[in-house]
Motif scaffolding. Structure first.
Motif, PDB file in Angstrom:
ATOM      1  N   GLU A  27       0.820  -1.216   0.000  1.00 20.99           N
ATOM      2  CA  GLU A  27       0.000   0.000   0.000  1.00 20.99           C
ATOM      3  C   GLU A  27       0.852   1.263   0.000  1.00 20.99           C
ATOM      4  O   GLU A  27       0.533   2.229  -0.700  1.00 20.99           O
ATOM      5  CB  GLU A  27      -0.948  -0.002   1.205  1.00 20.99           C
ATOM      6  CG  GLU A  27      -2.183  -0.844   0.931  1.00 20.99           C
ATOM      7  CD  GLU A  27      -3.049  -1.029   2.162  1.00 20.99           C
ATOM      8  OE1 GLU A  27      -2.924  -0.238   3.121  1.00 20.99           O
ATOM      9  OE2 GLU A  27      -3.852  -1.983   2.168  1.00 20.99           O
ATOM     10  N   ASN A  28       1.937   1.249   0.768  1.00 22.79           N
ATOM     11  CA  ASN A  28       2.839   2.409   0.775  1.00 22.79           C
ATOM     12  C   ASN A  28       3.440   2.646  -0.603  1.00 22.79           C
ATOM     13  O   ASN A  28       3.526   3.783  -1.059  1.00 22.79           O
ATOM     14  CB  ASN A  28       3.971   2.206   1.785  1.00 22.79           C
ATOM     15  CG  ASN A  28       3.488   2.312   3.211  1.00 22.79           C
ATOM     16  OD1 ASN A  28       2.389   2.821   3.460  1.00 22.79           O
ATOM     17  ND2 ASN A  28       4.280   1.826   4.144  1.00 22.79           N
ATOM     18  N   PHE A  29       3.836   1.558  -1.259  1.00 19.75           N
ATOM     19  CA  PHE A  29       4.415   1.677  -2.588  1.00 19.75           C
ATOM     20  C   PHE A  29       3.398   2.240  -3.578  1.00 19.75           C
ATOM     21  O   PHE A  29       3.700   3.145  -4.358  1.00 19.75           O
ATOM     22  CB  PHE A  29       4.941   0.313  -3.064  1.00 19.75           C
ATOM     23  CG  PHE A  29       5.326   0.297  -4.509  1.00 19.75           C
ATOM     24  CD1 PHE A  29       6.476   0.944  -4.952  1.00 19.75           C
ATOM     25  CD2 PHE A  29       4.523  -0.344  -5.453  1.00 19.75           C
ATOM     26  CE1 PHE A  29       6.830   0.944  -6.298  1.00 19.75           C
ATOM     27  CE2 PHE A  29       4.865  -0.355  -6.796  1.00 19.75           C
ATOM     28  CZ  PHE A  29       6.015   0.293  -7.216  1.00 19.75           C
ATOM     29  N   LEU A  30       2.160   1.716  -3.521  1.00 19.61           N
ATOM     30  CA  LEU A  30       1.142   2.180  -4.466  1.00 19.61           C
ATOM     31  C   LEU A  30       0.756   3.642  -4.204  1.00 19.61           C
ATOM     32  O   LEU A  30       0.485   4.398  -5.146  1.00 19.61           O
ATOM     33  CB  LEU A  30      -0.090   1.269  -4.413  1.00 19.61           C
ATOM     34  CG  LEU A  30       0.131  -0.177  -4.893  1.00 19.61           C
ATOM     35  CD1 LEU A  30      -1.152  -0.991  -4.772  1.00 19.61           C
ATOM     36  CD2 LEU A  30       0.647  -0.216  -6.332  1.00 19.61           C
ATOM     37  N   SER A  31       0.766   4.034  -2.933  1.00 17.86           N
ATOM     38  CA  SER A  31       0.472   5.440  -2.612  1.00 17.86           C
ATOM     39  C   SER A  31       1.551   6.354  -3.169  1.00 17.86           C
ATOM     40  O   SER A  31       1.265   7.423  -3.723  1.00 17.86           O
ATOM     41  CB  SER A  31       0.386   5.640  -1.102  1.00 17.86           C
ATOM     42  OG  SER A  31      -0.696   4.915  -0.594  1.00 17.86           O
ATOM     43  N   GLU A  32       2.791   5.928  -3.027  1.00 16.26           N
ATOM     44  CA  GLU A  32       3.914   6.715  -3.557  1.00 16.26           C
ATOM     45  C   GLU A  32       3.790   6.826  -5.078  1.00 16.26           C
ATOM     46  O   GLU A  32       4.001   7.887  -5.665  1.00 16.26           O
ATOM     47  CB  GLU A  32       5.229   6.012  -3.182  1.00 16.26           C
ATOM     48  CG  GLU A  32       6.482   6.766  -3.577  1.00 16.26           C
ATOM     49  CD  GLU A  32       7.676   5.823  -3.806  1.00 16.26           C
ATOM     50  OE1 GLU A  32       7.794   4.811  -3.087  1.00 16.26           O
ATOM     51  OE2 GLU A  32       8.463   6.103  -4.736  1.00 16.26           O
ATOM     52  N   LEU A  33       3.410   5.706  -5.714  1.00 10.99           N
ATOM     53  CA  LEU A  33       3.248   5.673  -7.169  1.00 10.99           C
ATOM     54  C   LEU A  33       2.152   6.645  -7.608  1.00 10.99           C
ATOM     55  O   LEU A  33       2.308   7.392  -8.581  1.00 10.99           O
ATOM     56  CB  LEU A  33       2.888   4.238  -7.573  1.00 10.99           C
ATOM     57  CG  LEU A  33       3.116   3.809  -9.010  1.00 10.99           C
ATOM     58  CD1 LEU A  33       4.548   4.041  -9.429  1.00 10.99           C
ATOM     59  CD2 LEU A  33       2.757   2.326  -9.164  1.00 10.99           C
ATOM     60  N   CYS A  34       1.045   6.671  -6.861  1.00 14.84           N
ATOM     61  CA  CYS A  34      -0.062   7.586  -7.168  1.00 14.84           C
ATOM     62  C   CYS A  34       0.406   9.036  -7.092  1.00 14.84           C
ATOM     63  O   CYS A  34       0.038   9.858  -7.923  1.00 14.84           O
ATOM     64  CB  CYS A  34      -1.210   7.389  -6.177  1.00 14.84           C
ATOM     65  SG  CYS A  34      -2.283   6.047  -6.645  1.00 14.84           S
ATOM     66  N   LYS A  35       1.220   9.312  -6.078  1.00 15.00           N
ATOM     67  CA  LYS A  35       1.708  10.673  -5.880  1.00 15.00           C
ATOM     68  C   LYS A  35       2.577  11.099  -7.076  1.00 15.00           C
ATOM     69  O   LYS A  35       2.420  12.196  -7.616  1.00 15.00           O
ATOM     70  CB  LYS A  35       2.546  10.703  -4.581  1.00 15.00           C
ATOM     71  CG  LYS A  35       2.540  12.031  -3.874  1.00 15.00           C
ATOM     72  CD  LYS A  35       3.218  11.893  -2.519  1.00 15.00           C
ATOM     73  CE  LYS A  35       3.932  13.171  -2.146  1.00 15.00           C
ATOM     74  NZ  LYS A  35       4.795  12.970  -0.964  1.00 15.00           N
ATOM     75  N   ILE A  36       3.470  10.200  -7.483  1.00 18.93           N
ATOM     76  CA  ILE A  36       4.351  10.505  -8.618  1.00 18.93           C
ATOM     77  C   ILE A  36       3.531  10.707  -9.894  1.00 18.93           C
ATOM     78  O   ILE A  36       3.739  11.653 -10.641  1.00 18.93           O
ATOM     79  CB  ILE A  36       5.373   9.352  -8.814  1.00 18.93           C
ATOM     80  CG1 ILE A  36       6.340   9.291  -7.638  1.00 18.93           C
ATOM     81  CG2 ILE A  36       6.147   9.524 -10.123  1.00 18.93           C
ATOM     82  CD1 ILE A  36       7.204   8.038  -7.595  1.00 18.93           C
TER      83      ILE A  36
END
Lengths: 268, 268
Positions: A79-88
């Motif tokens: 989830e942390n990785f996907l949130s970071e991806l969304c932000k980028i």
């Protein structure tokens, strides 16, 4: 060889050969060590990977048994990785005139594509896919990294049949979003009827391309065990495929305001 | 954390982040250990990788210093792999009517493409490439795995410019073998003028496509630091690019007799 060096080389080997079963005998010969020593090594590796949330080392009993490393990250880490991806990906500089989102650099990045491929592999490993299928072009890096994490081959459908690849099965389908007729081709030797196929792509809007790939797999008499994309649009709600998984949902791109509304799916 | 577990996790981290420099301080904080312990761990890993012919762990001195893992396999190991590859690809069942060779399954295989990518990376790492470039479609897996092994991004030229990728630089070039006019396009945001570009592709006959990619890089004001392909045909001897590396040379395909003459290049 001393234990410490064996741990290093065994770890490297397991990481590079995920989802495949190896016997203690195989490792014993490879590293010239007693099976009991190898067994102790594997227990250390198992604990280290498990505690760090990197994956699980499973023991498979029986005549065909051995150990198998599977990438399995905790839900929170994903989830942390996907949130970071969304932000980028939500950066306004990524909005392309016409209401598109520039994602090519992320999809083609070895760093991101390997992490995304590992997530797809983790979701579908229990469906026991025997190969991964995508269609050129932008799905290839994600599909390749998924296949790598599953330890299975990759098959890539082309937009046209190629003389260099021999006889092929060709299908025409209607693209869900543009309503145009599209083609897809796969060499006859690329897929056999016993395959369990995991379909991977970068993006889904109406789902026409995914449905085309499902149809292509059926022409070979093989079975589709899953369909997954990195990003699916929220609309249309009803896609042309019955069941699919997406990691991110694109709600809206507001070209005027320069706003991207992209969110991770809660699936774990 | 005990040494044995740290060795496992440190090894995994280094393997997954090749060609990048990390400080002892970074590892010390990551694994909650003294710098002296980390230093001892790294020495064990260094020896294990070196003795097994897997790669070298370099110490970079100075303020920006640290350690860096580089894949470096002995020449003999690479030659054995390339010989095995030749044997697989020379099977007569791979001859496609028209005198082509079916290589798609190998090129798209995660197992083979990652090993081939590591060889390309090893050959060109000292040229310090900042990105890898290929053109769709069959070059993508090899180029992605090369980029992964180098720890740099991948850039993929398309045959046509795409509305979803914004403004692009487009070039036309004459294909060396078919003498047809071909197109190639790269989004303007995909490459900047400071890049040091390594060009990777699966196959070279006359070299027209490679020359097209070199021209494309020049349009961006960037520099080409190398051109490499998996297979080059022996003829024509004079290619349209001045300098290139190929791992295998295809001498001849005899469709009548069912014979493929493919050999590894001695380059190390």
């Amino acid at each position: 060889m001393r234990r410490s060096k064996r741990l290093v080389l065994l770890s490297k080997f397991l990481i590079e050969n995920p989802n495949r079963i190896f016997t203690l005998k195989y490792f014993g010969e490879k590293y010239d060590a007693a099976k009991s020593s190898i067994s102790e090594d594997l227990n250390i590796i198992k604990d280290a990977f498990y505690e760090a949330g990197e994956g699980i080392l499973e023991t498979i009993p029986g005549a065909a048994g051995g150990v198998r490393f599977r990438i399995k990250k905790p839900g929170e880490k994903i989830e942390n990785f996907l949130s970071e991806l969304c932000k980028i990906l939500s950066d306004r500089s990524r909005i392309i005139p016409g209401g598109y989102l520039y994602m090519t650099d992320i999809i083609f990045s070895p760093e991101y594509s390997s992490k995304i491929g590992e997530i797809f592999a983790q979701i579908f490993v229990d469906k026991d896919p025997s190969c991964v299928l995508t269609v050129e072009t932008k799905g290839i890096p994600l599909a390749l990294m998924t296949a790598k994490a599953l330890g299975v081959p990759l098959v890539v459908a082309r937009r046209d049949s190629r003389v260099t690849e021999g006889p092929s099965v060709n299908i025409s389908y209607v693209s869900g979003s543009s309503q145009r007729i599209q083609n897809m081709a796969l060499p006859t030797r690329a897929l056999s009827e016993n395959e369990r196929v995991l379909i991977i792509d970068d993006f889904m809007k109406a789902g026409g391309t995914a449905r085309g790939m499902i149809e292509l797999v059926r022409q070979f008499g093989a079975e589709v065990v899953g369909v997954a994309v990195l990003v699916a649009t929220a609309l249309p709600v009803e896609k042309l495929v019955k069941s699919y998984t997406s990691l991110l949902v694109l709600e809206k791109i507001d070209t005027e305001r320069g706003e991207v509304n992209l969110r991770p799916v809660k699936f774990l």
